[in-house]
Design a protein around this motif. Structure first.
Motif, PDB file in Angstrom:
ATOM      1  N   LEU A  17       0.882  -1.052  -0.039  1.00  0.00           N
ATOM      2  CA  LEU A  17      -0.030   0.065  -0.110  1.00  0.00           C
ATOM      3  C   LEU A  17       0.829   1.254   0.034  1.00  0.00           C
ATOM      4  O   LEU A  17       1.705   1.314   0.823  1.00  0.00           O
ATOM      5  CB  LEU A  17      -1.019   0.009   1.087  1.00  0.00           C
ATOM      6  N   LEU A  19       1.654   4.817   1.048  1.00  0.00           N
ATOM      7  CA  LEU A  19       1.229   5.697   2.078  1.00  0.00           C
ATOM      8  C   LEU A  19       1.531   7.229   1.780  1.00  0.00           C
ATOM      9  O   LEU A  19       2.354   7.777   1.586  1.00  0.00           O
ATOM     10  CB  LEU A  19       1.908   5.363   3.394  1.00  0.00           C
ATOM     11  N   SER A  26      -1.782   6.556  11.059  1.00  0.00           N
ATOM     12  CA  SER A  26      -2.518   5.792  10.120  1.00  0.00           C
ATOM     13  C   SER A  26      -1.729   4.796   9.348  1.00  0.00           C
ATOM     14  O   SER A  26      -2.082   3.842   8.783  1.00  0.00           O
ATOM     15  CB  SER A  26      -3.024   6.884   9.014  1.00  0.00           C
ATOM     16  N   SER A  30      -2.519   0.658   8.632  1.00  0.00           N
ATOM     17  CA  SER A  30      -1.972   0.170   7.415  1.00  0.00           C
ATOM     18  C   SER A  30      -1.058  -0.937   7.748  1.00  0.00           C
ATOM     19  O   SER A  30      -1.269  -2.205   7.057  1.00  0.00           O
ATOM     20  CB  SER A  30      -1.411   0.981   6.351  1.00  0.00           C
ATOM     21  N   LEU A  38       4.832  -1.502   2.700  1.00  0.00           N
ATOM     22  CA  LEU A  38       4.248  -0.170   2.813  1.00  0.00           C
ATOM     23  C   LEU A  38       5.061   0.796   2.237  1.00  0.00           C
ATOM     24  O   LEU A  38       6.378   0.977   2.524  1.00  0.00           O
ATOM     25  CB  LEU A  38       3.959   0.317   3.919  1.00  0.00           C
ATOM     26  N   ASP A 234      -3.379   4.857   0.698  1.00  0.00           N
ATOM     27  CA  ASP A 234      -4.238   5.128   1.573  1.00  0.00           C
ATOM     28  C   ASP A 234      -4.846   6.467   1.733  1.00  0.00           C
ATOM     29  O   ASP A 234      -6.166   6.418   2.191  1.00  0.00           O
ATOM     30  CB  ASP A 234      -3.268   4.973   3.033  1.00  0.00           C
ATOM     31  N   LEU A 237      -8.027   5.507  -0.420  1.00  0.00           N
ATOM     32  CA  LEU A 237      -8.951   4.597   0.363  1.00  0.00           C
ATOM     33  C   LEU A 237     -10.036   5.564   1.241  1.00  0.00           C
ATOM     34  O   LEU A 237     -11.173   5.476   1.181  1.00  0.00           O
ATOM     35  CB  LEU A 237      -8.351   3.543   1.191  1.00  0.00           C
ATOM     36  N   ARG A 259     -12.544   3.276  -5.038  1.00  0.00           N
ATOM     37  CA  ARG A 259     -10.936   3.325  -5.175  1.00  0.00           C
ATOM     38  C   ARG A 259     -10.611   3.961  -6.454  1.00  0.00           C
ATOM     39  O   ARG A 259     -11.507   4.327  -7.251  1.00  0.00           O
ATOM     40  CB  ARG A 259     -10.524   1.847  -5.050  1.00  0.00           C
TER      41      ARG A 259
END
Ligand SMILES: O=C(O)C(=O)C[C@H](O)[C@@H](O)CO
Length: 261
Positions: A17, A19, A26, A30, A38, A234, A237, A259
């Motif tokens: 993901l 970031l 946060s 995640s 990440l 993120d 999302l 998304r």
């Protein structure tokens, strides 16, 4: 070798993901979601060394690998990132083999490079509690360079073949702009260029990756052999889900894509 991401990406596709919320709280949310890595984006999100440190510390308790993208290939910032313990680096906008060699050298201690020696007082060596750090640091770096321009594509094989480069990430958003297709990262010409380029990277024995929040695009690149995939962001999302929730209650018949970017 202690770099688990570097080991795992050679064995199976790694999913991550992106970031961009620039926040340790946060980032920890995640970190517990189940991603393999990440990507802490320092190029397009308002993070600095302190917020990157906070995110690294928040993530450290979880079985997920942090990959840090500084805003440029600045060797001073790369030195600082390595000293706070960022072992996996994604360096943006690489266009020549000479630039790639300089970036590699900025991550290596002498004689292989010119990274300044200060880990004895730094988090990377746990403030003197990892006496072997300087001897093992070079091998534990995972260096990923970004190809995201026509010029970078033209020099791709020389960049990918550079000793010390472990992987290549294709930035479809900037690459599409460079190809005259601003705002069209999923354009067929962009996808085709990345498909071809990924094959060249793997032919060099290096791994290849991408970012997409479009599932079909992600599955296409993975089917073509991509080794690491950032499959969402993120900030998006949160933004898309919040928008869908707001509109969903105000206009029940509205379908909001939750998304994508
Ligand atoms: O060019 C790209 O694509 C990337 O490098 C990723 C973007 O910077 C990411 O922030 C999405 O826009």
């Amino acid at each position: 070798m202690k770099n688990s991401f570097k080991q795992k990406v050679a064995q199976a596709p790694q999913f991550g993901l992106w970031l961009a919320l620039a926040d340790h709280y946060s980032a920890e949310i995640s970190a517990g979601a189940g991603f393999d890595f990440l990507l802490l984006d320092g190029e397009h999100s308002p993070i600095d060394l302190r917020t990157i440190l906070g995110q690294l510390q928040a993530i450290a308790a979880y079985d997920v690998a942090p990959v840090v993208r500084p805003p440029t290939d600045d060797p001073v910032l790369i030195k600082q990132l390595l000293d706070i313990g960022a072992n996996n680096l994604l360096i943006p906008m690489v266009e020549t083999a000479e630039q790639a060699r300089t970036i590699v050298a900025s991550t290596r201690y002498p004689p292989l490079g010119f990274r300044g020696v200060g880990s004895g007082i730094a988090r990377a060596a746990r403030w003197g509690n990892d006496p072997e750090y300087m001897q093992t640091a070079n091998d534990n770096i995972c260096l990923i360079l970004q190809i995201e321009s026509v010029a970078g594509l033209a020099n791709l094989e020389a960049i990918a073949a550079t000793d010390g480069v472990d992987g290549i990430f294709f930035g479809a958003v900037d690459l599409s702009a460079s190809m005259g297709l601003l705002g069209q990262p999923n354009h067929p010409d962009v996808i085709e260029a990345i498909d071809t380029a990924m094959g060249k990277v793997q032919a060099c024995g290096k791994f290849a990756g991408f970012l997409s929040a479009d599932d079909a695009i992600s599955r296409h690149f993975l089917a073509n052999g991509a080794n690491f995939a950032a499959v969402g962001v993120d900030a998006l999302l949160l933004s898309n889900a919040a928008r869908a929730l707001a509109h969903g209650f105000k206009q029940p018949d509205t379908v909001i894509e939750t998304r994508g970017y």
